[in-house]
Design a protein around this motif. Sequence first.
Motif, PDB file in Angstrom:
ATOM      1  N   GLU A  59       0.843  -1.300   0.010  1.00 37.33           N
ATOM      2  CA  GLU A  59      -0.081   0.085  -0.166  1.00 37.33           C
ATOM      3  C   GLU A  59       0.842   1.200   0.075  1.00 37.33           C
ATOM      4  OE1 GLU A  59      -2.155   0.780   3.652  1.00 37.33           O
ATOM      5  OE2 GLU A  59      -1.020  -1.262   4.592  1.00 37.33           O
ATOM      6  N   ASP A 112       0.172  -5.560   2.919  1.00 40.98           N
ATOM      7  CA  ASP A 112      -1.149  -5.038   3.302  1.00 40.98           C
ATOM      8  C   ASP A 112      -1.136  -5.705   4.826  1.00 40.98           C
ATOM      9  OD1 ASP A 112      -1.949  -3.651   1.366  1.00 40.98           O
ATOM     10  OD2 ASP A 112      -3.177  -5.535   0.571  1.00 40.98           O
ATOM     11  N   LEU A 114      -1.886  -3.276   7.661  1.00 38.73           N
ATOM     12  CA  LEU A 114      -3.373  -2.629   7.721  1.00 38.73           C
ATOM     13  C   LEU A 114      -3.848  -2.681   9.340  1.00 38.73           C
ATOM     14  CD1 LEU A 114      -5.250  -3.929   4.720  1.00 38.73           C
ATOM     15  CD2 LEU A 114      -4.698  -1.400   5.295  1.00 38.73           C
ATOM     16  N   LEU A 118     -11.060  -0.918   4.298  1.00 45.58           N
ATOM     17  CA  LEU A 118      -9.734  -1.257   4.964  1.00 45.58           C
ATOM     18  C   LEU A 118      -9.929  -2.617   5.410  1.00 45.58           C
ATOM     19  CD1 LEU A 118      -8.724   2.142   6.603  1.00 45.58           C
ATOM     20  CD2 LEU A 118      -7.803   1.134   4.344  1.00 45.58           C
ATOM     21  N   SER A 136      -7.550  -7.530  -0.506  1.00 44.55           N
ATOM     22  CA  SER A 136      -7.096  -6.906  -1.685  1.00 44.55           C
ATOM     23  C   SER A 136      -6.898  -8.025  -2.735  1.00 44.55           C
ATOM     24  CB  SER A 136      -5.818  -6.096  -1.420  1.00 44.55           C
ATOM     25  OG  SER A 136      -5.937  -5.057  -0.498  1.00 44.55           O
ATOM     26  N   LYS A 194      -5.097  -0.044  -0.875  1.00 42.78           N
ATOM     27  CA  LYS A 194      -5.495   0.655   0.238  1.00 42.78           C
ATOM     28  C   LYS A 194      -5.094   1.974   0.414  1.00 42.78           C
ATOM     29  CE  LYS A 194      -8.159  -2.727   1.616  1.00 42.78           C
ATOM     30  NZ  LYS A 194      -7.856  -3.878   0.688  1.00 42.78           N
ATOM     31  N   GLN A 205      -6.094   5.198   3.134  1.00 39.46           N
ATOM     32  CA  GLN A 205      -5.316   5.817   4.025  1.00 39.46           C
ATOM     33  C   GLN A 205      -5.175   7.297   4.133  1.00 39.46           C
ATOM     34  OE1 GLN A 205      -3.972   4.027   6.409  1.00 39.46           O
ATOM     35  NE2 GLN A 205      -3.617   2.207   5.734  1.00 39.46           N
TER      36      GLN A 205
END
Length: 472
Positions: A306, A374, A377, A416, A420, A431, A435
């Motif tokens: 991301e 990811d 996250l 979120l 993905s 993402k 963000q």
Amino acid sequence: MKTRGSWLGFAVGGVGFALCAAVLASGGGYFLVVSRLTVALPLAVAGTVAGLVAAGAGRRSTNAVVWLGVVVLAGWGWNFLAQWLRWRSAVWGILLPLAHPTGLDFRDGLYHPALSFSTAASGWPPLTLVLGRPFTLVSFSTGYAIQVCILVALAVVASMLSADLAAKAVCVPDESGQGRTVGATVIALVVGFWLLTSYGFMFEVERGNIDLYALVFSLLSVWLMIRSPRNAWPPAAALAVAIGLKLYPAALLVVLVWRYRLRAVVPAVVTTLVVMLIGGPGNARHSLTALNSLQADPVRLGWLNESAAAVAHQLRGDAGTPSWIVYPLLLAPLALWGVTLLRLFRRDSSDRRIVLAAAACVPVMAVVPTISNDYKLVLSVFPLAVLAAVVATMRREPGMVWIGLFGLLAFAMVFLAASSHVIAPSLETSKYLFQLVVQALLLVVVLLTDGRPARSAPAQAGIGSPTAAGPG
């Protein structure tokens, strides 16, 4: 309490449901339908719930955080339950980019480097050698099983700390018209469920990474800044541990210096040097050399990363965008971060502003480092908890502005938490953009709610306080 402009939420929700119906009617196969519902379904859920909240649905005692819990539950139903009903035991291969062996990052980042006591291959900071050493007393498979249990426990702790800190960011007095503030317990339940059912957490567990370790020590540092307003050593030590595990928590150093001014310099420098040199100067040098090598590898700059650099790399390959696109992609989060901090730094470092400033640092940790897979996250649990607390207690006039803030927060929580990987990874599932949405929401709530001096809330109970309803 009713809020004027509820029609906007229902209108957005109606558009979302109409798009969902059109997608389902058009058909085209499972993955095509899922791809087209990626935006439409969260839009329908977020808009409808925003309209219900604004219309005053539910008892007067029901606050906006509880409604966000409804959003999180709906998001889990779509992001996981619907996929599980379709794929059953094969769902993990649909939701996650599975690696062999399971626990690949645990093996290559903690276990094997700790065996050889060298960071030359991992690129992880030297403190991870100390963290990984106890795992070498057992086999890799047993160590990974222990790591999974620790990650689950850390996710619970991170949710509780995030909620406790978020409860300090509520608007005081409560401006939402509900006549009550938001306690840490309800925030912890909502964000805890969000975290434990999110794609980022599943990915973190599958790889056995250590972002949750860094998150917990980062949150502990912020908590200590509030509990220890005169002594900079405890928060500096906790932050140094976080930096020693993952370098990106260094973004919080600006908050530490703001809180303690010059008193923070010596503790920050000493504790950071200790953790960075704990494996010896050679391992510190090896970490930086290996990290630079990993960041230069274009294979790591896919859509499941991301970071701004990864998005720019993929856009150059897929859309032929110019190479300079990386600069605005990097400058956008840095500019939002800088403006938010400058707005907060104009006033004294109250507990509320410390929490808001720390939350504003998290999206930067996710998108500025070149490698930001990811599983990072999981960090979002903190800014989402803070936004939930502030939006629930802020003034709801003008109504359309509040509905917009609530709707965007609800959409971000669903998006979120979504995988993905279900469809072909692309800009559509990246993402990075959300963000930035989280950053923008934090800036807006700071601008709207920080215009008056903060004062303590007698009725506000945090987790661990004597009057808290939550676990201690």
